[in-house]
Design an enzyme around this catalytic site. Structure first.
Site, short mmCIF file in Angstrom:
data_model
loop_
_atom_site.label_atom_id
_atom_site.label_comp_id
_atom_site.label_asym_id
_atom_site.label_seq_id
_atom_site.Cartn_x
_atom_site.Cartn_y
_atom_site.Cartn_z
N ASP A 13 0.81 -1.23 0.00
CA ASP A 13 0.00 0.00 0.00
C ASP A 13 0.84 1.28 0.00
O ASP A 13 0.43 2.30 0.55
CB ASP A 13 -0.96 0.02 1.21
CG ASP A 13 -1.88 -1.19 1.21
OD1 ASP A 13 -2.22 -1.66 0.12
OD2 ASP A 13 -2.23 -1.67 2.31
N LYS A 16 1.86 2.22 -5.06
CA LYS A 16 2.44 1.68 -6.31
C LYS A 16 1.53 1.97 -7.51
O LYS A 16 2.00 2.35 -8.58
CB LYS A 16 2.65 0.15 -6.19
CG LYS A 16 3.61 -0.24 -5.07
CD LYS A 16 3.67 -1.75 -4.90
CE LYS A 16 2.41 -2.36 -4.34
NZ LYS A 16 2.07 -1.99 -2.96
N GLY A 40 -4.52 -4.24 -3.83
CA GLY A 40 -5.52 -3.21 -4.12
C GLY A 40 -4.75 -1.96 -4.51
O GLY A 40 -4.12 -1.34 -3.66
N HIS A 41 -4.72 -1.64 -5.78
CA HIS A 41 -3.93 -0.51 -6.27
C HIS A 41 -4.87 0.62 -6.69
O HIS A 41 -5.66 0.47 -7.61
CB HIS A 41 -3.05 -0.95 -7.44
CG HIS A 41 -2.00 -1.94 -7.04
ND1 HIS A 41 -1.08 -2.47 -7.89
CD2 HIS A 41 -1.73 -2.50 -5.83
CE1 HIS A 41 -0.28 -3.30 -7.23
NE2 HIS A 41 -0.66 -3.35 -5.97
N GLN A 223 1.94 -6.06 -3.27
CA GLN A 223 2.37 -6.17 -1.87
C GLN A 223 3.63 -5.33 -1.65
O GLN A 223 3.85 -4.38 -2.37
CB GLN A 223 2.60 -7.64 -1.46
CG GLN A 223 1.33 -8.47 -1.35
CD GLN A 223 0.75 -8.91 -2.66
OE1 GLN A 223 1.42 -9.57 -3.44
NE2 GLN A 223 -0.48 -8.55 -2.92
P1 GDP Z 1 -0.77 0.39 -3.55
O1 GDP Z 1 -1.36 -0.89 -3.11
O2 GDP Z 1 0.70 0.46 -3.28
O3 GDP Z 1 -1.09 0.75 -4.97
O4 GDP Z 1 -1.42 1.52 -2.63
P2 GDP Z 1 -2.98 1.64 -2.20
O5 GDP Z 1 -3.76 2.09 -3.36
O6 GDP Z 1 -3.43 0.41 -1.52
O7 GDP Z 1 -2.89 2.72 -1.07
C1 GDP Z 1 -2.35 3.98 -1.30
C2 GDP Z 1 -3.44 5.03 -0.95
O8 GDP Z 1 -2.86 6.31 -0.86
C3 GDP Z 1 -4.50 5.15 -2.03
O9 GDP Z 1 -5.72 5.50 -1.44
C4 GDP Z 1 -3.98 6.30 -2.90
O10 GDP Z 1 -5.01 6.99 -3.58
C5 GDP Z 1 -3.38 7.18 -1.85
N1 GDP Z 1 -2.21 7.96 -2.28
C6 GDP Z 1 -1.22 7.66 -3.15
N2 GDP Z 1 -0.28 8.62 -3.16
C7 GDP Z 1 -0.69 9.56 -2.28
C8 GDP Z 1 -0.13 10.79 -1.81
O11 GDP Z 1 0.95 11.22 -2.20
N3 GDP Z 1 -0.83 11.47 -0.86
C9 GDP Z 1 -2.03 11.03 -0.38
N4 GDP Z 1 -2.64 11.75 0.55
N5 GDP Z 1 -2.58 9.89 -0.79
C10 GDP Z 1 -1.91 9.15 -1.72
P1 IMO Z 2 -0.90 -4.14 -2.30
O1 IMO Z 2 -0.43 -4.67 -3.63
C1 IMO Z 2 -0.94 -4.62 2.03
C2 IMO Z 2 -1.02 -8.71 3.59
C3 IMO Z 2 -2.28 -9.16 4.30
C4 IMO Z 2 -1.70 -10.16 5.26
C5 IMO Z 2 -0.58 -10.81 4.47
C6 IMO Z 2 -0.98 -12.10 3.79
O2 IMO Z 2 -2.19 -3.43 -2.33
O3 IMO Z 2 0.20 -3.36 -1.64
P2 IMO Z 2 -2.57 -12.80 1.79
O4 IMO Z 2 -3.93 -12.32 1.38
O5 IMO Z 2 -1.52 -12.58 0.76
O6 IMO Z 2 -2.61 -14.20 2.30
O7 IMO Z 2 -2.18 -11.91 3.07
O8 IMO Z 2 -0.21 -9.86 3.48
N1 IMO Z 2 -1.23 -8.18 2.22
C7 IMO Z 2 -1.16 -6.90 1.90
N2 IMO Z 2 -0.97 -5.81 2.68
N3 IMO Z 2 -1.03 -4.49 0.69
C8 IMO Z 2 -1.19 -5.57 -0.10
O9 IMO Z 2 -1.17 -5.48 -1.44
C9 IMO Z 2 -1.31 -6.85 0.50
N4 IMO Z 2 -1.50 -8.10 0.03
C10 IMO Z 2 -1.45 -8.90 1.10
O10 IMO Z 2 -2.92 -8.08 4.93
O11 IMO Z 2 -1.12 -9.48 6.35
MG MG Z 3 -2.89 -1.59 -1.82
#
Ligand code: GDP
Ligand code: IMO
Ligand code: MG
Length: 422
Positions: A13, A16, A40-41, A223
């Site tokens: 998270d 990416k 979840g991107h 991840q």
């Molecule tokens: P990922 O899994 O690495 O793609 O990241 P996620 O989407 O799960 O979580 C990142 C969260 O931060 C999302 O809700 C994005 O919209 C948000 N986000 C990304 N970059 C920024 C930033 O620079 N500032 C803020 N406030 N939110 C951001």
């Molecule tokens: P993105 O790509 C954050 C965590 C789960 C759990 C562990 C194992 O959005 O960054 P799994 O479902 O793989 O058996 O879970 O890994 N986890 C993540 N945490 N971002 C993710 O993906 C994750 N994918 C799995 O919360 O602790």
């Molecule tokens: Mg994510």
């Protein structure tokens, strides 16, 4: 001619999806190499939020080919939901989305096995997203898995039945969980029909031919490195290689084709699920990071655990991945913090060190914090790196020194355009 990689340096998270979407237009192909719908991107374009789980984050850029690589595990049910969301946003994905025949399938009973395994672990549960990831990779390495290429085989239903029966036998060994297999199975087979309208490819040939033809590839990690099956905080990890080595096995690309490894890290740190987190803040500062940073999972909605950025942890993942540049995201979340802390070293067993211990799960690590004065102003109006407040630039400069790696960009908001080259 080359492959650049974007991956998470923390526990996932890191943002990416946003960075891949931003950089994608410079490339010909965006390829996912591991993980599955546990990811979840999030991408925010023109005020609209999109969340991708299996589909690469280059899908919103016209003309860019998106490949789901062999290292990915694909759940037809979640995938169809994603495709429908793209259709609702008028994204014409069909000519630009290709799926490896060697990607493994997640079947409904993989999800039940995930839930049963977590129920059996009780308090020591991993905190899995329960998307069936672990059981699907277990079937892959156990040589029982079903692959995307099997979907078009005449005896697919029979192959499915064999694996389902095996799973039902295993589920009986675990505590009882509720499920409605009949309903799920019907849905699964309906979704498969839609998945079959996508283009299946021998992706290892496809990506290597693209490289021979002089094309450029952006490999998108899911991840974070601290969730890597080999090097993460085992057993509180996911079931794939999330580090740069996973690009080679997850796409069929040789190591000498990899050029830049772009590591993404938040300006602080989060983790969702169980397991060690040395800089976790359990009191109001952690709660403030969670609220300001909207730190709730994009896949499960669970509150993310929050803490300060952790230098030994990042030095470890920079080393494992061969990171050549770093992008710092969510700098704006620190706007209202009077003081910002950073774990410069760890102390445990009576010594100060930067090394992560083997038994990180049991070890009582005392992070050695250093403190910086916050900039105390909104980064909302920022239009370039140079227009950042001096103290924000100093914070980035200090991180660069501590991490001994160039910070090439900073992100100051979820929107596509809030990304600045340093
Ligand atoms: P990922 O899994 O690495 O793609 O990241 P996620 O989407 O799960 O979580 C990142 C969260 O931060 C999302 O809700 C994005 O919209 C948000 N986000 C990304 N970059 C920024 C930033 O620079 N500032 C803020 N406030 N939110 C951001
Ligand atoms: P993105 O790509 C954050 C965590 C789960 C759990 C562990 C194992 O959005 O960054 P799994 O479902 O793989 O058996 O879970 O890994 N986890 C993540 N945490 N971002 C993710 O993906 C994750 N994918 C799995 O919360 O602790
Ligand atoms: Mg994510």
């Amino acid at each position: 001619m080359a492959v650049d990689v974007i991956l998470g340096l923390q526990w996932g998270d890191e943002g990416k999806g946003k960075i891949v979407d931003f950089l994608a237009e410079k490339y010909d192909l965006v390829c996912r190499f591991q993980g599955g719908p546990n990811a979840g991107h999030t991408i925010k374009i023109d005020g609209k939020k999109h969340v991708l789980h299996t589909i690469p984050s280059g899908i919103f850029r016209p003309d860019i080919i998106n490949v789901i690589g062999n290292g990915v595990v694909l759940d037809p049910i979640t995938m169809v939901k994603e495709l429908k969301a793209l259709e609702d946003s008028d994204i014409d994905y069909l000519p630009r989305l290709l799926v490896s025949r060697k990607a493994h399938l997640i079947v409904p009973t993989h999800r039940y096995l995930d839930a049963a395994s977590e129920a059996a672990k009780g308090l020591s549960k991993i905190g899995s997203t329960l998307k069936g990831i672990g059981p699907a990779y277990m079937d892959k390495t156990g040589r029982n898995g079903l692959r995307v290429g099997d979907l078009t085989a005449e005896d697919f239903e029979n192959k499915y039945k064999i694996i389902k029966e095996k799973h039902l036998g295993l589920i009986r060994l675990y505590p009882e969980i509720d499920f409605d297999l009949e309903y799920e199975e019907e849905n699964f087979f309906e979704c498969i029909e839609k998945i079959k309208s996508l283009t299946f490819i021998n992706s290892e040939y496809y990506v290597n031919q693209a490289l021979t033809d002089g094309k450029t590839i952006l490999a998108e990690g899911a991840q974070g490195s601290m969730l890597d099956i080999d090097f993460g905080t085992y057993p509180y990890v996911t079931s794939s290689n999330t580090i740069s080595a996973g690009v080679c096995s997850g796409l069929g690309i040789a190591p000498n084709k990899v050029r830049e490894v772009i590591g993404i890290a938040k300006a602080y740190c989060t983790r969702v699920g169980s397991g060690p987190f040395p800089t976790e803040l359990l009191e109001e500062t952690g709660e403030k990071l969670r609220q300001v940073g909207k730190e709730f999972g994009a896949t499960t909605g669970r509150p993310r655990r929050c803490g300060w950025i952790d230098i030994p942890q990042l030095l470890y993942t920079i080393m494992l991945n061969g990171v050549t540049q770093i992008v710092i995201t969510k700098l704006d979340v620190l706007d209202t913090f009077e003081e910002i802390s950073v774990a410069a070293h760890y102390a445990y067993d009576g010594r100060t060190t930067n090394e992560l211990p083997f038994d990180i799960v049991d070890k009582n690590i005392d992070p050695q914090l250093i403190h910086f004065e916050g900039w105390n102003e909104s980064l909302d109006h920022i239009t370039s790196f140079d227009s950042l407040p001096q103290r924000a630039r100093d914070y980035i400069g200090q991180l660069e020194k501590l991490l001994k790696t160039r910070i090439s960009m900073v992100s100051t908001g979820p929107e596509r355009e809030k990304l600045f080259v340093s």
